[in-house]
Enzyme design. Structure first.
Site, PDB file in Angstrom:
ATOM      1  N   ASP A  91      22.091  75.683 -51.328  1.00 20.66           N
ATOM      2  CA  ASP A  91      22.862  74.543 -50.849  1.00 20.66           C
ATOM      3  C   ASP A  91      24.215  74.367 -51.555  1.00 20.66           C
ATOM      4  OD1 ASP A  91      23.589  72.274 -49.500  1.00 20.66           O
ATOM      5  OD2 ASP A  91      22.007  70.991 -50.249  1.00 20.66           O
ATOM      6  N   HIS A 130      16.527  69.959 -45.816  1.00 20.84           N
ATOM      7  CA  HIS A 130      16.079  68.839 -46.662  1.00 20.84           C
ATOM      8  C   HIS A 130      14.856  68.148 -46.053  1.00 20.84           C
ATOM      9  CE1 HIS A 130      19.690  69.490 -48.925  1.00 20.84           C
ATOM     10  NE2 HIS A 130      20.467  69.108 -47.934  1.00 20.84           N
TER      11      HIS A 130
END
Ligand code: ZN
Length: 448
Positions: free
Chosen positions: A319, A268
């Site tokens: 993810d 991220h």
């Protein structure tokens, strides 16, 4: 295996015409260009390398589409996490294996050839250790073996619920390790990786919320030179908590206190100042971007133009596995930039294709993050994809990736991993059996 002939193929230095690819023992043994197909060749119109999907939590595929009902008050990442914990708490090893196999099959059908499994669902439902501490890691390995996807296994060290070593909460009991039990897990994970051709082992300290600085330093040697992945700066609350605890922002703290280099992948890294962005790019660490999940969870927008301008590397991962799509990951990355900058073709260089730049950078960064060479090139693992462009026969070759990423009409026809053809006519060779088992397991999970 027979040679594969492509009318056009994306090679390290660009598109080439009339390409013959030979593979030997899972590796590309030669790539000839400008040569006609031989009678025994398997012929395809377009071949591109298979991307590496650098960040996955396989079990979360089971809840895809089940957390899209608005809760009371403001919905956020943190309310999604509550649903996720509820789901995570109910899954058995058989459930995890069936869900992971279905997920990895979908990844292959989408054109990914390798997955980085950031694996943190370790223990039994009451939080006690299984007799075999690597039981769940073995199930991930079994799912990779059933589907044939390349695996970079990243067992997670998770110890706390917040900065400063706060005790874990009830919903985290299946994730928690001590330094001792983590070392034993890593030994088990080593055996999993040894049994899978081409598999790689790394480590994954979960986040600065879940791991103290001392623990981070203690587990780093267990990577033994392999990749190190960590979630960082996904949410603004995490930045606020980090500032309150140490006076430093998460990425700032990590760069100052850990030996971050090109073995690291910062997942991220959404919320960074200009200085953090520049320093992270120069550290050599890969930014593990998960554009679909970050949009789904309302995380924020990664500062891509500044990071790329400083020479930063990035790859993409699915993810939470809410949706498995190569073009949609790349499109969401570019569109988030367009919306925030109010501009077009933000990531491309002047005069060049955006789709191709996104694809090439994600290919290189993904391979780097998962310690696996990617690309159609002699000596690399034979992981590539034949695209179906049959409805777009008029398309000039350099525009194929733009069409795939932005406009559709391009499909995945065939996928090879280590020279083995796993997807044919868009379907995995074990599609039926893997889907049937997944559907049975989901009926149990949704019922419970
Ligand atoms: Zn994650």
């Amino acid at each position: 295996m027979t040679a594969i002939h492509a009318g056009a193929a994306l090679l390290a230095d660009g598109w080439a015409r009339d390409v013959r690819i030979h593979c030997d023992n899972g590796v590309i043994s030669s790539v000839e260009t400008g040569v006609p197909a031989q009678p025994q060749d398997e012929c395809h119109a377009v071949i591109v390398p298979a991307l590496a999907n650098l960040h996955s939590h396989a079990f979360q595929r089971a809840m895809a589409g089940l957390a899209e009902i608005r809760g009371r008050g403001d919905d956020s990442f943190w309310s999604w996490r509550t649903v996720m914990y509820k789901f995570a708490l109910s899954m058995t090893p058989d459930h995890v294996e069936a869900v992971a196999a279905r997920l990895y099959m979908e990844m292959l059908e989408a054109g990914f050839g390798r997955v980085g499994e950031f694996h943190y669902l370790h223990h039994d439902r009451d939080g006690s250790h299984y007799g075999n501490i690597a039981e769940m890691a073995e199930r991930i390995g079994a799912a990779a073996a059933q589907t044939g996807i390349g695996l970079t296994l990243l067992p997670v060290f998770y110890a706390h619920s917040g900065f400063g070593g706060q005790p874990p909460i009830e919903g985290q009991k299946r994730f928690i390790h001590s330094l001792d039990s983590y070392e034993r897990l890593m030994q088990g994970a080593q055996a999993v990786v040894k049994s899978l051709p081409g598999a790689v082992l790394g480590i994954a300290p979960h986040s600065l919320r879940a791991v103290t600085g001392e623990e981070l330093a203690a587990i780093e040697p267990l990577a033994k030179g392999g990749p190190i992945h960590i979630h960082v700066a996904e949410q603004t609350k995490e930045v606020e908590d980090s500032l309150a605890f140490s006076g430093a922002r998460p990425v700032e703290w990590l760069l100052a206190n850990a030996p971050v280099d090109d073995r690291w992948c910062l997942i991220h890294a959404t919320h960074m100042t200009e200085t953090e962005t520049r320093r992270m790019a120069r550290s050599g660490a890969v930014a593990g971007l998960c554009p679909i999940t970050e949009a789904n969870l309302g995380d924020g927008i990664f500062p891509a133009p500044a990071f790329i301008a400083e020479g930063g590397h990035y790859g993409v991962g699915s993810d939470s596995n809410i949706l498995i799509s190569v073009p949609e990951e790349l499109r969401t990355l570019e569109y988030s930039q367009r919306l925030s900058q109010r501009a077009r073709n933000v990531i491309a260089d002047a005069g060049h294709s955006t789709g191709e730049k996104l694809f090439r950078q994600a290919l290189e960064g993904g391979g780097k993050a998962l310690a696996a060479g990617t690309g159609v090139e002699k000596g690399k693992s034979a992981d590539f994809v034949a695209l179906d462009i049959s409805t777009l026969s008029y398309l000039p070759t350099p525009q194929i990736l733009d069409q795939w990423v932005f406009a559709g009409g391009v499909g995945v026809d065939s996928v090879w991993v280590r020279g083995r053809k796993l997807v044919q006519a868009g379907r995995h060779i074990r599609h039926r059996e893997i889907s049937d088992r997944f559907n049975k397991v989901m009926a149990e999970l949704v019922d419970s």
